[in-house]
Design a protein around this motif. Sequence first.
Motif, PDB file in Angstrom:
ATOM      1  N   ALA A  40       0.702  -0.975   0.074  1.00  0.00           N
ATOM      2  CA  ALA A  40      -0.096   0.024  -0.101  1.00  0.00           C
ATOM      3  C   ALA A  40       0.688   1.345  -0.036  1.00  0.00           C
ATOM      4  CB  ALA A  40      -0.798  -0.173   1.127  1.00  0.00           C
ATOM      5  N   PHE A  41       1.974   1.197   0.464  1.00  0.00           N
ATOM      6  CA  PHE A  41       2.800   2.461   0.785  1.00  0.00           C
ATOM      7  C   PHE A  41       3.297   3.063  -0.572  1.00  0.00           C
ATOM      8  CE2 PHE A  41       6.170   4.907   3.318  1.00  0.00           C
ATOM      9  CZ  PHE A  41       5.192   4.980   4.441  1.00  0.00           C
ATOM     10  N   SER A  47      -4.439  -2.045  -3.392  1.00  0.00           N
ATOM     11  CA  SER A  47      -3.296  -2.985  -3.300  1.00  0.00           C
ATOM     12  C   SER A  47      -3.617  -4.292  -2.721  1.00  0.00           C
ATOM     13  CB  SER A  47      -2.490  -2.241  -1.998  1.00  0.00           C
ATOM     14  OG  SER A  47      -2.854  -2.635  -0.611  1.00  0.00           O
ATOM     15  N   GLY A 102      -2.547  -3.975   1.779  1.00  0.00           N
ATOM     16  CA  GLY A 102      -2.730  -3.052   2.671  1.00  0.00           C
ATOM     17  C   GLY A 102      -3.627  -3.473   3.832  1.00  0.00           C
ATOM     18  N   GLU A 106      -5.340   0.787   8.559  1.00  0.00           N
ATOM     19  CA  GLU A 106      -4.553   2.128   8.574  1.00  0.00           C
ATOM     20  C   GLU A 106      -4.048   2.645   7.170  1.00  0.00           C
ATOM     21  OE1 GLU A 106      -0.979   2.729  11.350  1.00  0.00           O
ATOM     22  OE2 GLU A 106      -2.317   1.350  12.524  1.00  0.00           O
ATOM     23  N   ASP A 107      -3.568   1.613   6.404  1.00  0.00           N
ATOM     24  CA  ASP A 107      -3.181   2.053   4.921  1.00  0.00           C
ATOM     25  C   ASP A 107      -4.234   2.711   4.276  1.00  0.00           C
ATOM     26  OD1 ASP A 107      -0.564   1.237   5.402  1.00  0.00           O
ATOM     27  OD2 ASP A 107      -0.757  -0.644   4.651  1.00  0.00           O
ATOM     28  N   TYR A 108      -5.430   2.085   4.310  1.00  0.00           N
ATOM     29  CA  TYR A 108      -6.559   2.329   3.449  1.00  0.00           C
ATOM     30  C   TYR A 108      -7.243   3.705   4.116  1.00  0.00           C
ATOM     31  CZ  TYR A 108      -6.271  -1.680   0.703  1.00  0.00           C
ATOM     32  OH  TYR A 108      -5.910  -2.915  -0.110  1.00  0.00           O
ATOM     33  N   GLN A 125      -5.087   5.988   5.465  1.00  0.00           N
ATOM     34  CA  GLN A 125      -4.240   7.080   4.953  1.00  0.00           C
ATOM     35  C   GLN A 125      -4.611   7.341   3.475  1.00  0.00           C
ATOM     36  OE1 GLN A 125      -0.552   5.811   6.213  1.00  0.00           O
ATOM     37  NE2 GLN A 125       0.277   7.535   5.363  1.00  0.00           N
TER      38      GLN A 125
END
Lengths: 451, 452
Positions: B325-326, B347, B350, B353-355, B357
């Motif tokens: 995800a980054f 992704s 992910g 938190e990733d999602y 963000q």
Amino acid sequence: MVIADMNPVPHEAARNACHLCAPLGAGMAFAGVANTLPYLHGGQGCATYIRRYTISHFREPVDIASSSFGENATVFGGKGNLFKGLNNVIKQYHPAMIGVASTCLAETIGEDVAAQIKEFYLQSDGWCPELIFAPTPSYVGSHYDGFHRAVFATVTALARAGEKKQNINILPNMISPADIRYLREMCSDFSLEATILPDYSETLDGGSWAEYHRIPEGGTLLYDIRRMGQSAATIEFNNFLEPEVSAGNYLAKTFGVTNHRIGIPVGVAAVDEFMKLLEQYSRISIPAKYIKERGRLLDSYVDGHKYVFGKRALVFGDVDFAVSIAAFLAEIGMIPIICTAGKERNLPELIKPHMQKALEFHIFEGTDFVAMGEIADKLKPDIIIGSGKGYPLARRLQVPLIRLNFPIHDRLGGTRLRCLGYGGTQELFDRVVNGLLEKQQDDSSIGHAYL
Amino acid sequence: MIDILKDRQNQVFEGRKDQKFEMSCDKISAAGSVSQRACVFCGSRVVLYPIADAVHLVHGPVGCAAYTWDIRGALSSGPELHRLSFSTDLKEKDVVFGGEKKLYKVLTELIDTYHPKAAFVYGTCIVGVIGDDMDAVCRTVSREKGIDVIPVHSEGFKGTKKNGYQAACTALSNIIGTGDISGIPEASLNIMGDFNVAGETWQIKSYYKRMGVNVVASITGDGRVDEIRRAHGARLNVVQCSGSMMTLAQSMKEKYNIPFIRVSYFGIEDMSKALYEVAERLGDAAMLERTKSLVQEEVAAIMPEIRYYRTKLEGARALVYTGGAFKVFSLVRSLRTLGMKTVVAGSQTGDKEDYQQLRDLCDEDTVLLDDTNPMELAKYIQEKDVDLLIGGVKERPIAYKLGVGFCDHNHERKICLAGYSGMLNFSREVYSSVCSPVWSLMPRRRKFTGGI
Ligand code: SF4
Ligand code: SF4
């Protein structure tokens, strides 16, 4: 001729394997049946790896569903995953058939996939697509064996008896989409109705789309497959598959359809044999178009004979491909060094009849690319014929690589390469001769532009 | 109309106002959906593969190894053992009687032939089922041959690719801490989570060198076993591709008290931010100055050309789908630099938190996808009128079939996309695909291409 001390150092590991696993072949074969989705019963990784590998060659969308085994499925059985997976595939893809192939994982935990599929079929309310199952853990052999097992499974499940017809069946092995198209053209020029199974000439080599297709158009019709038991004959382009898993043999035994097992028709002699069969079953003599193609091919053999004579060609791949190409090489005076991948089948004995014209030949079974490298260091080939994976070897030896077969990941147009029939042989012959000429030219300090 | 499978409805966010934003991720792929993900083994293999002086042996049937032979673009400046594919090629009898003997023989043979610095042995699904004691065999061979032989428990069915990352990190922590760390200067770091695809680690190393920062180990791009042994001597861990290396960074923090930062080397913004952060953590005012002038120089060198592409690309619409995800964050920002809009992002791995963000970073109506499949990709390419898909080789034909440009941002690519020159390469890639005249000939094309 087999030279014992030429054998590569014995080894336990597969080092840069030259063969792929069975479900890949099965997926490819199922993709050549109309409106069919290939489905792997096993881990998610296998399906994704196989998709990536296949997509990179065909440069087409290749959807292969998976049961996505997790721990639970692995420990307690994958039936739940299979049912859920099949339901999801039916909902999303609306296929006419789902071609299920098992992976090592499913087979190792002892899944009775055939029974599970039957149960799914019985419990499904209302309409259910055809569900075909091919057992293909990698230890049945290689992608080659998986391919033929999928064809076998499809034919045994679908073919029915009935009134005999004039048409024929062709089981063409793993040839390129362009070769399949040419095959179709030949049959139509002979006014012969032929069921070609599989036929991924469009499903894996199609045009640009106006909108997304759930499953690409094309492929052998289920209707035609069901009638394969009623055909006058089957022509199988393979010599080495075990008779128990040959669909042609099955049709012969079960429905009395005469089976002709010939290799892939490459080279004048092999194509002549195939043409005779087409003449026999169409009852018309060979069309002028092919007589002329043959004439031009012979003429070019003469033009090129000196450049190829006595040259050594290392040909690698699955057994039918390698031996068929080798027979062509022998026909033009080259020395084939045959390296087959996958399981061993006592080839030194079996290939003798195919190598009668050879000045000299060498055969090695069950090779990987490291073994091939050792063989090449001893036998010093002038040219290599096989998939794009031969590139590192060709580069090291500084000899031309004639790309053919599967996979070709480093060039465009792998799907359009041909070797079948007079026309395909012509294409291959020209590429071989020109490969040798180019090498000669590149190596020369003078660099003549007139050869 | 393409429908979303019921099992997947919580993994697709369509950006509608009335839709509650809650992604359920980290799940094993839904059976029967054609996931673009691979397996646990794939995760481990990706992370460890660039270690070029080790033998990588896949314990299992031939396929798992054959499909991963030399497909990644990870380069080495020296030995190239990582480009070979080794498999124990398990057959039926091994499955019945166990594969330990074969594993022992194969390992011995490979170590004798190739003299590696270490060997990694990857367990695949079958090994997990037949219950080979990989650890014991590895211990024996390690003792006999005098090199580290490290089992990687990456049985494909035991989770998702992320579990594979973890298994790889566990394997790495076995060698970290075994080397001599004397003489490592203060301003020193480990590059983590860059895999030297098309020489990207070299690019990053050259920046650090100009800043005056010493790189102790690259884990694992252009990696060497002996360097990794000394990794615990660094003062900072700089983690890219956070998905794959976070567990290692965390454990090194606990064990060796080495702090870590998360960075990305893709795009001008993220690249510069990474360098400044490193300078702040490790350097003095002079280093900060050096970094400033480095950034200025590099940016100035690429901006004219990038501005030109921007004039051509302004307003084009992208779908971004990557493994971690980054990387998506960086791509969304890079595309903005080019004047483009990300209308679909997702992704394979992910987390929540990733999602979140990603949602904050993207536009209100951007569609977000977790572990998607070809059907969904096709659906949103059509519905969102996409001009460019950024993803891996498996996604490419979906874009091409629908007359849409494509940029490879996976580990298979052969073009360096990291750093400033990488951003320039990226812009060229995007430009040469989105603005190609061929789209105007395709049956399903968009006005953007300047066609009819
Ligand atoms: S487990 Fe078997 S089916 Fe799956 S990739 Fe490996 S060899 Fe192929
Ligand atoms: S067998 Fe397991 S480890 Fe190997 S590719 Fe398949 S899912 Fe991955």
